[in-house]
Motif scaffolding. Structure first.
Motif, PDB file in Angstrom:
ATOM      1  N   CYS A 119       0.806  -1.216   0.000  1.00  0.00           N
ATOM      2  CA  CYS A 119       0.000   0.000   0.000  1.00  0.00           C
ATOM      3  C   CYS A 119       0.844   1.273   0.000  1.00  0.00           C
ATOM      4  CB  CYS A 119      -0.916   0.018   1.222  1.00  0.00           C
ATOM      5  SG  CYS A 119      -2.192  -1.256   1.192  1.00  0.00           S
ATOM      6  N   ASP A 131       2.027   2.931   2.446  1.00  0.00           N
ATOM      7  CA  ASP A 131       1.435   3.849   3.415  1.00  0.00           C
ATOM      8  C   ASP A 131       2.276   3.951   4.684  1.00  0.00           C
ATOM      9  OD1 ASP A 131       0.980   1.294   4.330  1.00  0.00           O
ATOM     10  OD2 ASP A 131      -1.186   1.531   4.605  1.00  0.00           O
ATOM     11  N   ASN A 161       2.941  -9.741   5.648  1.00  0.00           N
ATOM     12  CA  ASN A 161       1.525  -9.713   6.055  1.00  0.00           C
ATOM     13  C   ASN A 161       1.116  -8.347   6.597  1.00  0.00           C
ATOM     14  OD1 ASN A 161       2.583  -9.563   8.649  1.00  0.00           O
ATOM     15  ND2 ASN A 161       1.861 -11.571   9.295  1.00  0.00           N
ATOM     16  N   GLU A 204      -1.176  -8.032   9.541  1.00  0.00           N
ATOM     17  CA  GLU A 204      -2.532  -8.591   9.469  1.00  0.00           C
ATOM     18  C   GLU A 204      -2.418 -10.113   9.530  1.00  0.00           C
ATOM     19  OE1 GLU A 204      -4.674  -7.092   6.136  1.00  0.00           O
ATOM     20  OE2 GLU A 204      -4.295  -4.991   6.640  1.00  0.00           O
ATOM     21  N   SER A 236      -4.593 -12.468   7.468  1.00  0.00           N
ATOM     22  CA  SER A 236      -4.666 -12.219   6.038  1.00  0.00           C
ATOM     23  C   SER A 236      -4.288 -13.445   5.222  1.00  0.00           C
ATOM     24  CB  SER A 236      -3.736 -11.063   5.646  1.00  0.00           C
ATOM     25  OG  SER A 236      -4.304  -9.828   6.000  1.00  0.00           O
ATOM     26  N   ARG A 271      -6.856 -11.038   0.302  1.00  0.00           N
ATOM     27  CA  ARG A 271      -7.020  -9.842   1.118  1.00  0.00           C
ATOM     28  C   ARG A 271      -5.834  -8.906   0.970  1.00  0.00           C
ATOM     29  NH1 ARG A 271      -8.921 -11.459   7.089  1.00  0.00           N
ATOM     30  NH2 ARG A 271      -8.612  -9.200   7.337  1.00  0.00           N
ATOM     31  N   LEU A 272      -4.627  -9.459   0.920  1.00  0.00           N
ATOM     32  CA  LEU A 272      -3.444  -8.624   0.767  1.00  0.00           C
ATOM     33  C   LEU A 272      -3.432  -7.928  -0.596  1.00  0.00           C
ATOM     34  CD1 LEU A 272      -0.671 -10.844   2.388  1.00  0.00           C
ATOM     35  CD2 LEU A 272      -1.596  -8.697   3.279  1.00  0.00           C
ATOM     36  N   GLU A 326      -6.093  -7.341  -2.548  1.00  0.00           N
ATOM     37  CA  GLU A 326      -7.193  -6.380  -2.591  1.00  0.00           C
ATOM     38  C   GLU A 326      -6.841  -5.103  -1.835  1.00  0.00           C
ATOM     39  OE1 GLU A 326     -10.519  -8.469  -1.026  1.00  0.00           O
ATOM     40  OE2 GLU A 326     -10.714  -9.790  -2.776  1.00  0.00           O
ATOM     41  N   ARG A 327      -6.161  -5.251  -0.701  1.00  0.00           N
ATOM     42  CA  ARG A 327      -5.765  -4.099   0.098  1.00  0.00           C
ATOM     43  C   ARG A 327      -4.809  -3.207  -0.689  1.00  0.00           C
ATOM     44  NH1 ARG A 327      -1.451  -3.388   3.802  1.00  0.00           N
ATOM     45  NH2 ARG A 327      -1.909  -1.908   5.488  1.00  0.00           N
ATOM     46  N   ALA A 328      -3.845  -3.827  -1.371  1.00  0.00           N
ATOM     47  CA  ALA A 328      -2.899  -3.049  -2.165  1.00  0.00           C
ATOM     48  C   ALA A 328      -3.576  -2.402  -3.365  1.00  0.00           C
ATOM     49  CB  ALA A 328      -1.753  -3.943  -2.618  1.00  0.00           C
ATOM     50  N   ALA A 345      -6.650  -1.517  -3.671  1.00  0.00           N
ATOM     51  CA  ALA A 345      -7.599  -0.488  -3.268  1.00  0.00           C
ATOM     52  C   ALA A 345      -6.948   0.884  -3.160  1.00  0.00           C
ATOM     53  CB  ALA A 345      -8.248  -0.864  -1.938  1.00  0.00           C
ATOM     54  N   ARG A 346      -5.630   0.903  -2.934  1.00  0.00           N
ATOM     55  CA  ARG A 346      -4.925   2.170  -2.828  1.00  0.00           C
ATOM     56  C   ARG A 346      -4.597   2.763  -4.194  1.00  0.00           C
ATOM     57  NH1 ARG A 346      -3.363   3.105   2.545  1.00  0.00           N
ATOM     58  NH2 ARG A 346      -2.840   5.163   1.736  1.00  0.00           N
TER      59      ARG A 346
END
Length: 205
Positions: free
Chosen positions: A31, A33, A71, A74, A77, A81-82, A84-86, A88-89
């Protein structure tokens, strides 16, 4: 294919190794972040472009592609999920290097891709005796993974154009250690092909 939560190293590590390489893509489903991400993202994007080209060459040789991803704290995870999380940014690195259905995906809890993961079991199953390391950060997770691979006697290529760090100085420092202390090849992918790298190495016994 996901092999991200196994922790046990077994006798599979001693299995005979073939003259075959795998491409490891380290921590690129990210991400960006964290502190320092603004400095890492531009060189990571340059590395992602080179990784994309390299993976096409690796796939043509029939070698496996293995994502080795943190991870990020998380602990529940898994791959989807990992990713999708990346995604999404909406960062271009994750979008460019989104894993394909037949890629392997290892989830790691610490810096090294070998620490408390299934990677030591998976590689012999795939007949792999050589590793091409790519991803971020060159001076942290790539370096620690290279050290563990070296201790397990894997031949290493860490192309300088497929890894990134927050600065060129830190990247070059890490590459120097991997080359001098771990016997890693560090030539860029535009100077060395996977076939030529493999031809320089002794055949696996």
């Amino acid at each position: 294919m996901m092999m991200g939560e196994g922790l046990i190293e077994t006798d599979d590590e001693a299995a005979p190794k073939a003259d075959r390489a795998a491409l490891l893509i380290i921590d690129m489903m990210n991400c960006f972040d964290f502190e320092g991400a603004e400095d890492l993202l531009p060189p990571a994007l340059d590395a992602a472009r080179a990784i994309l080209s390299l993976r096409e060459k690796v796939e043509r040789l029939g070698w496996p592609v293995i994502y080795v991803n943190d991870n990020f704290g998380e602990w529940h995870s898994e791959r989807s999920r990992l990713v999708e999380r990346a995604m999404a940014r909406k960062n271009p690195v994750a979008e460019m290097l989104q894993p394909r259905d037949d890629d392997f995906f290892i989830i790691k809890p610490q810096f090294s891709g070998f620490y408390s993961t299934n990677l030591p079991v998976l590689l012999p199953k795939l007949g792999v005796s050589r590793l091409i390391l790519s991803g971020i950060a060159a001076d942290i997770c790539v370096l620690f993974t290279a050290a563990d691979a070296h201790m397990r006697e894997y031949d290493l290529w860490v192309p300088k154009d497929v890894v990134a760090a927050v600065s060129e100085e830190r990247k070059n420092w890490a590459l120097g250690i991997m080359e001098a202390s771990m016997g890693a090849e560090t030539a860029a992918t535009h100077d060395l092909s996977p076939q030529d790298w493999l031809s320089r190495l002794p055949q696996a016994g």
